[in-house]
Structure formats: structure tokens, C-alpha cells
Design an enzyme around this catalytic site. Structure first.
Site, PDB file in Angstrom:
ATOM      1  NE  ARG A 194       1.689   1.957   5.545  1.00 50.79           N
ATOM      2  CZ  ARG A 194       1.145   0.903   6.124  1.00 50.79           C
ATOM      3  NH1 ARG A 194       0.755  -0.131   5.381  1.00 50.79           N
ATOM      4  NH2 ARG A 194       0.966   0.864   7.427  1.00 50.79           N
ATOM      5  CG  ASP A 204      -1.265   5.996 -19.722  1.00 51.08           C
ATOM      6  OD1 ASP A 204      -2.381   5.787 -19.235  1.00 51.08           O
ATOM      7  OD2 ASP A 204      -0.273   6.327 -19.043  1.00 51.08           O
TER       8      ASP A 204
END
Length: 365
Positions: free
Chosen positions: A86, A57
Site C-alpha cells: 500500500r 538526506d
């Protein structure tokens, strides 16, 4: 009490194979812990010996996972920070922290929605605002200027911002590559193991990072939920795949891979999904883990060879095969032979304690 034949068969055969595996098991647990490589199951050792491709990754694995805002084009930081506040994604944290450092007042967001692998949207001051990647912009029909390509070619992740369908600007975010990433890729290639990188980032950014660490195969613009399916595709072609990751989104891929390797500084979900945990967060330990596993498997095979070699040679003698020649294998000699066999096995196992993977020595250079 064992007679001479029993010592060669029942006592020897039952003890020595068990001894070779038990002592090797104790040693690789101890040695792995000393190196900061936690191997949860013995099966991982056998699987590691069959790995032919390591899939990394990008964010948090090959890179530090602590991105910083480097470029701002247009008056978009306030809108972007309102949406990113958020989210707990590393890029979102970087954007929000930059806005706080500049003392901006972050407006309220209504009808907020996170779009996995693409970005965020919400209503700010009665305007429909989106912040994310090219895919998100394309979905909403927003035309992207050439400034974004320049930043992407520099290896930066670009957050694009649009309001009411009109492009407003971009934010360039850079994440430093870990010092051990290039060395890890080089060592794996030297071992004959192919490497690849998978990321949700755009192809230009991904290829720039891959070039810096020496990876030639790049799988870019992958949605989080699709990482596991990409691993499955590789496995279906007969490739032994090890996946190295650290995030929540990496957990399915870690479970799907033949060998899941999680970074110790990653999320608990990732560490639970992986069979191997690298405590030091250094990608170079990926190569060290595979080298340690190969050494342990090699030592177990040696132990089994010597354990059975003693029995194959001495059982016929203990059974009286040489009696016609006047050779009798006395019980005390059989007991000594069994002891020597066990000492050989234990000594070979204990020698693992002095083993240092070549990859670990690279760190000391």
C-alpha cells in the site's frame, strides 16, 4: 553623440557594470548546463558563496535509493508485503518485490493506516499487524529481540513485524551507497564546509552509513515533517545551510534551507523546491555547484573592479584634470578606453567557459 566626458561617465558607467553582470550571467547559465548543474536564480550564486554546512538526506541522496531485502528472520514476509504493497516508499517497494519473486500470495489488508516516519498498520486475517521501526514497536509495547541490533550495526534498515502485540520477525533491507558520496564529503571538507546527514532511520544504521562516507555529524530518527525544523535550528545559530535531497518529504527542508539542492532523479516536488538541480544525481556535483558559484561571484567582483577602475581613473582626465599640464583627452581616445573596458569585462566573463570545478575533475580520476 557623446563628448569625451560623457564617454567616460554616462556611456561608460551605464554600460560596463551591466556588461559584467550580463555576460557572467550568460556564462554561468551555459557552464552550469554543460556540467549538469541547473541554477534557477542568480540569487542562488550569492547564497552559495555563504554556505558553511551541507546537510545531506540519506536515502536516495547519499545512497542509491533502490534498497534490496537481504535478511528475513521469521515467517513475516507475507504480512509485511501485504502492508508495504500500500506504500510507495523505496523500502516498501523492495519488500513487495521480494514477496512477488518468491511467489507469495499477498493477503488483503483492512483498516490500513500509514504512520509517517514510523511504519504501517492494518488488519490481516483478523489480526492487528504492524510493520515499521523501533519507535513504532515501542508505541505498541512490543518487545524487540537482539537480532535487530545486529542488522542495524551492519548499516541495514530493519523492518520489524508484530501481530496482535507479539513480535514476529524482522526484515533487513540494504541500500548501496552511491560511488560519489564519499568523494563529495571529502571535497566539501577540503573546501572548509562542514557536512552532516539527516535521516529517519535508526541511529545505528545512520552512523554506519555516515562512517562509510566520512560524515561525523548524524541527525537520526527524524520524522519527515521535522526535517525543515532541524534546518531552521541550524540557520538560527548563524550557519549557512545547504540541504541536499530528492524526495517529497525533503521539499519543506529544501525550501527552508539557505540553498536547496535537489537531485534531478528525485520527485518533481523536490526539484521545484530547490534553487539548484543536479541533473546527474551525483552527490559530488554538490561540491561542483558550490565551486562554480564561488568562481562566478569572484569573476563578477573582478569585472566590477575593472569597470569602475577605468571610470575612476579616466573620468577626471576626460573632465580636464590634466588640462593645466597640456594633456587633453580627445573624444576618440575616450571611446577607445570605453571599448577596452568592455572588452576586458567580456573577456573575463567568457573565460568562465573554460572553467572546470575541481570536484568535477575528481570524477575523471
Amino acid at each position: 553623440m557623446c563628448h569625451s566626458t560623457d564617454l567616460g561617465t554616462r556611456c561608460g558607467l551605464s554600460l560596463r557594470p551591466w556588461t559584467c553582470n550580463t555576460n557572467c550571467g550568460d556564462c554561468w547559465h551555459w557552464k552550469g548546463a554543460e556540467l549538469g548543474i541547473l541554477i534557477k536564480k542568480g540569487e542562488a550564486l550569492e547564497v552559495a558563496d555563504r554556505i558553511s554546512c551541507v546537510l545531506f538526506d540519506k536515502t536516495g541522496t547519499l545512497t542509491e535509493g533502490k534498497p534490496e531485502v537481504t535478511d528475513i528472520v521469521g515467517d513475516v514476509l507475507e504480512y509485511a508485503a501485504a502492508l508495504e504493497a500500500r506504500s510507495r516508499h523505496p523500502i516498501a517497494v523492495a519488500v513487495t518485490e521480494r514477496a512477488m519473486r518468491e511467489g507469495l500470495e499477498i493477503p488483503e489488508v483492512e483498516e490500513f493506516r500509514a504512520i509517517p516516519g514510523k511504519g504501517l498498520e492494518g488488519k490481516i486475517n483478523s489480526q492487528h499487524v504492524i510493520a515499521g521501526n523501533r519507535v513504532l514497536m515501542d508505541e505498541f509495547g512490543v518487545e524487540i529481540p537482539g537480532d535487530a541490533e545486529k542488522l542495524e550495526s551492519e548499516g541495514k534498515t530493519v523492518v520489524m513485524v508484530a501481530a496482535d502485540g507479539e513480535f514476529k520477525g524482522i526484515i533487513g533491507v540494504s541500500d548501496r551507497i552511491k560511488p560519489g558520496s564519499a568523494a563529495a564529503v571529502g571535497e566539501l571538507e577540503r573546501m572548509g564546509i562542514r557536512t552532516a546527514m539527516i535521516t529517519g532511520d535508526n541511529r545505528r544504521t545512520a552512523e554506519k552509513v555516515a562512517r562509510e562516507v566520512g560524515i561525523s555529524t548524524v541527525i537520526a530518527e527524524v520524522l519527515p515533517e521535522d526535517k525543515a525544523s532541524r534546518v531552521s535550528e541550524l540557520r538560527s545559530r548563524g550557519v549557512g545551510v545547504a540541504f541536499v535531497g530528492d524526495g517529497i518529504n525533503d521539499a519543506p527542508a529544501l525550501s527552508e534551507a539557505d540553498l536547496g539542492i535537489a537531485l534531478g532523479g528525485g520527485t518533481d516536488v523536490a526539484k521545484e523546491a530547490g534553487e539548484v538541480v543536479l541533473v546527474g544525481d551525483d552527490p559530488l556535483d554538490t561540491a561542483a555547484a558550490l565551486q562554480l558559484a564561488g568562481k562566478v561571484i569572484s569573476r563578477i567582483k573582478q569585472n566590477l573592479f575593472w569597470a569602475f577602475a577605468y571610470n575612476v581613473i579616466l573620468i577626471p582626465v576626460a573632465a580636464g584634470a590634466l588640462y593645466p599640464l597640456g594633456v587633453v583627452f580627445r573624444p576618440e581616445y575616450a571611446g577607445l578606453a570605453m571599448a577596452l573596458s568592455s572588452v576586458t569585462v567580456v573577456s573575463l566573463s567568457l573565460s568562465l567557459r573554460g572553467y572546470t570545478p575541481p570536484a568535477r575533475r575528481l570524477r575523471e580520476l
